[in-house]
Design a protein around this motif. Sequence first.
Motif, PDB file in Angstrom:
ATOM      1  N   ALA A   5       0.832  -1.208   0.000  1.00 20.47           N
ATOM      2  CA  ALA A   5       0.000   0.000   0.000  1.00 20.47           C
ATOM      3  C   ALA A   5       0.862   1.252   0.000  1.00 20.47           C
ATOM      4  O   ALA A   5       0.596   2.216  -0.722  1.00 20.47           O
ATOM      5  N   VAL A   6       1.911   1.242   0.807  1.00 23.43           N
ATOM      6  CA  VAL A   6       2.824   2.392   0.867  1.00 23.43           C
ATOM      7  C   VAL A   6       3.512   2.582  -0.488  1.00 23.43           C
ATOM      8  O   VAL A   6       3.700   3.702  -0.957  1.00 23.43           O
ATOM      9  N   ALA A   7       3.839   1.463  -1.133  1.00 25.53           N
ATOM     10  CA  ALA A   7       4.509   1.524  -2.438  1.00 25.53           C
ATOM     11  C   ALA A   7       3.602   2.122  -3.509  1.00 25.53           C
ATOM     12  O   ALA A   7       4.035   2.922  -4.337  1.00 25.53           O
ATOM     13  N   LEU A   8       2.328   1.744  -3.476  1.00 27.83           N
ATOM     14  CA  LEU A   8       1.390   2.186  -4.516  1.00 27.83           C
ATOM     15  C   LEU A   8       0.866   3.601  -4.281  1.00 27.83           C
ATOM     16  O   LEU A   8       0.512   4.308  -5.232  1.00 27.83           O
ATOM     17  N   ALA A   9       0.837   4.027  -3.037  1.00 29.99           N
ATOM     18  CA  ALA A   9       0.197   5.299  -2.664  1.00 29.99           C
ATOM     19  C   ALA A   9       0.617   6.521  -3.486  1.00 29.99           C
ATOM     20  O   ALA A   9      -0.232   7.333  -3.847  1.00 29.99           O
ATOM     21  N   PRO A  10       1.915   6.696  -3.806  1.00 27.44           N
ATOM     22  CA  PRO A  10       2.300   7.914  -4.545  1.00 27.44           C
ATOM     23  C   PRO A  10       1.729   7.983  -5.962  1.00 27.44           C
ATOM     24  O   PRO A  10       1.750   9.039  -6.582  1.00 27.44           O
ATOM     25  N   TYR A  11       1.220   6.859  -6.471  1.00 27.37           N
ATOM     26  CA  TYR A  11       0.788   6.816  -7.869  1.00 27.37           C
ATOM     27  C   TYR A  11      -0.711   6.969  -8.046  1.00 27.37           C
ATOM     28  O   TYR A  11      -1.216   6.925  -9.164  1.00 27.37           O
ATOM     29  N   VAL A  12      -1.455   7.139  -6.946  1.00 30.75           N
ATOM     30  CA  VAL A  12      -2.903   7.288  -7.054  1.00 30.75           C
ATOM     31  C   VAL A  12      -3.330   8.668  -6.588  1.00 30.75           C
ATOM     32  O   VAL A  12      -2.603   9.349  -5.868  1.00 30.75           O
ATOM     33  N   GLY A  13      -4.529   9.085  -7.002  1.00 34.01           N
ATOM     34  CA  GLY A  13      -5.023  10.407  -6.643  1.00 34.01           C
ATOM     35  C   GLY A  13      -5.812  10.430  -5.353  1.00 34.01           C
ATOM     36  O   GLY A  13      -5.907  11.456  -4.690  1.00 34.01           O
ATOM     37  N   GLN A  14      -6.422   9.288  -4.999  1.00 36.73           N
ATOM     38  CA  GLN A  14      -7.230   9.223  -3.780  1.00 36.73           C
ATOM     39  C   GLN A  14      -6.975   7.898  -3.069  1.00 36.73           C
ATOM     40  O   GLN A  14      -6.730   6.883  -3.708  1.00 36.73           O
ATOM     41  N   ILE A  15      -7.044   7.933  -1.732  1.00 38.63           N
ATOM     42  CA  ILE A  15      -6.867   6.728  -0.930  1.00 38.63           C
ATOM     43  C   ILE A  15      -8.064   6.587   0.003  1.00 38.63           C
ATOM     44  O   ILE A  15      -8.348   7.482   0.804  1.00 38.63           O
ATOM     45  N   LEU A  16      -8.777   5.475  -0.119  1.00 38.60           N
ATOM     46  CA  LEU A  16      -9.875   5.169   0.790  1.00 38.60           C
ATOM     47  C   LEU A  16      -9.427   4.041   1.706  1.00 38.60           C
ATOM     48  O   LEU A  16      -8.884   3.038   1.257  1.00 38.60           O
ATOM     49  N   MET A  17      -9.675   4.206   2.986  1.00 35.07           N
ATOM     50  CA  MET A  17      -9.277   3.199   3.954  1.00 35.07           C
ATOM     51  C   MET A  17     -10.512   2.589   4.595  1.00 35.07           C
ATOM     52  O   MET A  17     -11.361   3.301   5.129  1.00 35.07           O
ATOM     53  N   VAL A  18     -10.625   1.274   4.492  1.00 33.93           N
ATOM     54  CA  VAL A  18     -11.768   0.562   5.051  1.00 33.93           C
ATOM     55  C   VAL A  18     -11.475   0.213   6.511  1.00 33.93           C
ATOM     56  O   VAL A  18     -10.413  -0.316   6.833  1.00 33.93           O
ATOM     57  N   VAL A  19     -12.426   0.535   7.371  1.00 32.67           N
ATOM     58  CA  VAL A  19     -12.292   0.267   8.805  1.00 32.67           C
ATOM     59  C   VAL A  19     -13.469  -0.604   9.222  1.00 32.67           C
ATOM     60  O   VAL A  19     -14.629  -0.222   9.017  1.00 32.67           O
ATOM     61  N   GLU A  20     -13.195  -1.767   9.791  1.00 29.24           N
ATOM     62  CA  GLU A  20     -14.296  -2.636  10.225  1.00 29.24           C
ATOM     63  C   GLU A  20     -14.811  -2.187  11.573  1.00 29.24           C
ATOM     64  O   GLU A  20     -14.089  -2.165  12.567  1.00 29.24           O
ATOM     65  N   ALA A  21     -16.105  -1.840  11.614  1.00 26.93           N
ATOM     66  CA  ALA A  21     -16.730  -1.359  12.848  1.00 26.93           C
ATOM     67  C   ALA A  21     -16.659  -2.422  13.931  1.00 26.93           C
ATOM     68  O   ALA A  21     -16.927  -3.591  13.693  1.00 26.93           O
ATOM     69  N   GLY A  22     -16.270  -1.991  15.113  1.00 24.76           N
ATOM     70  CA  GLY A  22     -16.246  -2.905  16.242  1.00 24.76           C
ATOM     71  C   GLY A  22     -15.040  -3.820  16.289  1.00 24.76           C
ATOM     72  O   GLY A  22     -14.880  -4.615  17.208  1.00 24.76           O
ATOM     73  N   LYS A  23     -14.158  -3.709  15.279  1.00 19.99           N
ATOM     74  CA  LYS A  23     -12.994  -4.594  15.274  1.00 19.99           C
ATOM     75  C   LYS A  23     -11.677  -3.823  15.228  1.00 19.99           C
ATOM     76  O   LYS A  23     -10.766  -4.078  15.996  1.00 19.99           O
ATOM     77  N   THR A  24     -11.582  -2.877  14.307  1.00 24.35           N
ATOM     78  CA  THR A  24     -10.345  -2.119  14.163  1.00 24.35           C
ATOM     79  C   THR A  24     -10.140  -1.219  15.381  1.00 24.35           C
ATOM     80  O   THR A  24     -10.987  -0.379  15.682  1.00 24.35           O
ATOM     81  N   THR A  25      -9.040  -1.384  16.079  1.00 23.12           N
ATOM     82  CA  THR A  25      -8.798  -0.563  17.271  1.00 23.12           C
ATOM     83  C   THR A  25      -8.219   0.792  16.870  1.00 23.12           C
ATOM     84  O   THR A  25      -7.676   0.958  15.774  1.00 23.12           O
ATOM     85  N   HIS A  26      -8.338   1.758  17.764  1.00 18.80           N
ATOM     86  CA  HIS A  26      -7.765   3.084  17.511  1.00 18.80           C
ATOM     87  C   HIS A  26      -6.261   2.976  17.304  1.00 18.80           C
ATOM     88  O   HIS A  26      -5.685   3.681  16.470  1.00 18.80           O
ATOM     89  N   GLU A  27      -5.630   2.100  18.039  1.00 25.84           N
ATOM     90  CA  GLU A  27      -4.175   1.944  17.935  1.00 25.84           C
ATOM     91  C   GLU A  27      -3.779   1.397  16.560  1.00 25.84           C
ATOM     92  O   GLU A  27      -2.833   1.871  15.934  1.00 25.84           O
ATOM     93  N   THR A  28      -4.527   0.408  16.089  1.00 25.39           N
ATOM     94  CA  THR A  28      -4.266  -0.155  14.754  1.00 25.39           C
ATOM     95  C   THR A  28      -4.443   0.917  13.689  1.00 25.39           C
ATOM     96  O   THR A  28      -3.622   1.062  12.784  1.00 25.39           O
ATOM     97  N   LEU A  29      -5.520   1.678  13.823  1.00 24.06           N
ATOM     98  CA  LEU A  29      -5.805   2.752  12.866  1.00 24.06           C
ATOM     99  C   LEU A  29      -4.706   3.804  12.903  1.00 24.06           C
ATOM    100  O   LEU A  29      -4.247   4.278  11.853  1.00 24.06           O
ATOM    101  N   ARG A  30      -4.263   4.165  14.117  1.00 23.31           N
ATOM    102  CA  ARG A  30      -3.199   5.169  14.248  1.00 23.31           C
ATOM    103  C   ARG A  30      -1.912   4.687  13.586  1.00 23.31           C
ATOM    104  O   ARG A  30      -1.256   5.440  12.868  1.00 23.31           O
ATOM    105  N   GLN A  31      -1.569   3.427  13.815  1.00 27.71           N
ATOM    106  CA  GLN A  31      -0.357   2.864  13.197  1.00 27.71           C
ATOM    107  C   GLN A  31      -0.453   2.898  11.673  1.00 27.71           C
ATOM    108  O   GLN A  31       0.507   3.236  10.986  1.00 27.71           O
ATOM    109  N   ALA A  32      -1.627   2.544  11.153  1.00 27.57           N
ATOM    110  CA  ALA A  32      -1.817   2.517   9.702  1.00 27.57           C
ATOM    111  C   ALA A  32      -1.686   3.917   9.110  1.00 27.57           C
ATOM    112  O   ALA A  32      -1.013   4.120   8.093  1.00 27.57           O
TER     113      ALA A  32
END
Length: 206
Positions: free
Chosen positions: A136-163
């Motif tokens: 994802a980090v490798a591809l990111a510079p080549y796209v115009g928009q980045i959408l990040m999917v977060v699973e409700a009730g599962k993804t922790t704030h810490e995981t999201l912060r790290q990402a």
Amino acid sequence: ESAMPSNLVMITSSVPSEGKTFTTINLAISIAMEMDRTVLVIDSDIIKSDLTRLFGAQDRLGLFDLLSRDDLTVPDVLIRTNIPKLVLMPAGRIRDVVSEKLASEAMRRLAVELGTRYRDRVVLFDCPPILATSGAVALAPYVGQILMVVEAGKTTHETLRQAVETMSQTTITGLVLNKSKEARAGGGYYGYGYGYHQPNSRAKAD
């Protein structure tokens, strides 16, 4: 702000199984049906290749073959699906040095080609999870928009912060809150099944 065309959109998540392929396919169908735009979905998550499997295109040439071989062009790896206005570029058969290929000059050239030659299309990249690989980090510079999917009730704030920190060199355009665990394999969205027309059919190049 990204200098890349805004019609190139990367869809990723922090970790696996948050529903990014489910989100990608639903977004693709919605755009194709409601906005009357042609949508190209690209499976750039070759390790899992969920999008490719969903369409039964595991044995077809795709993105990573295109990035590895000089004798292939974009139309060689496009597949017309049985969903109107939805075209697929499978992950492909070549599976070595995945992140390096996504960060390569060949990927940059492909992104420019997709953003200019196919500027009337929306191009959605189903991308590897941010914390699982460096794809994802490798591809990111080549796209115009980045959408990040977060699973409700599962993804922790810490995981999201790290990402988000991992992607600190780029701007995440939006978060998609997904309550669905995963797409049901073989199930149809909006009444459609998956698949492509004939093994030898190709999408139009322009």
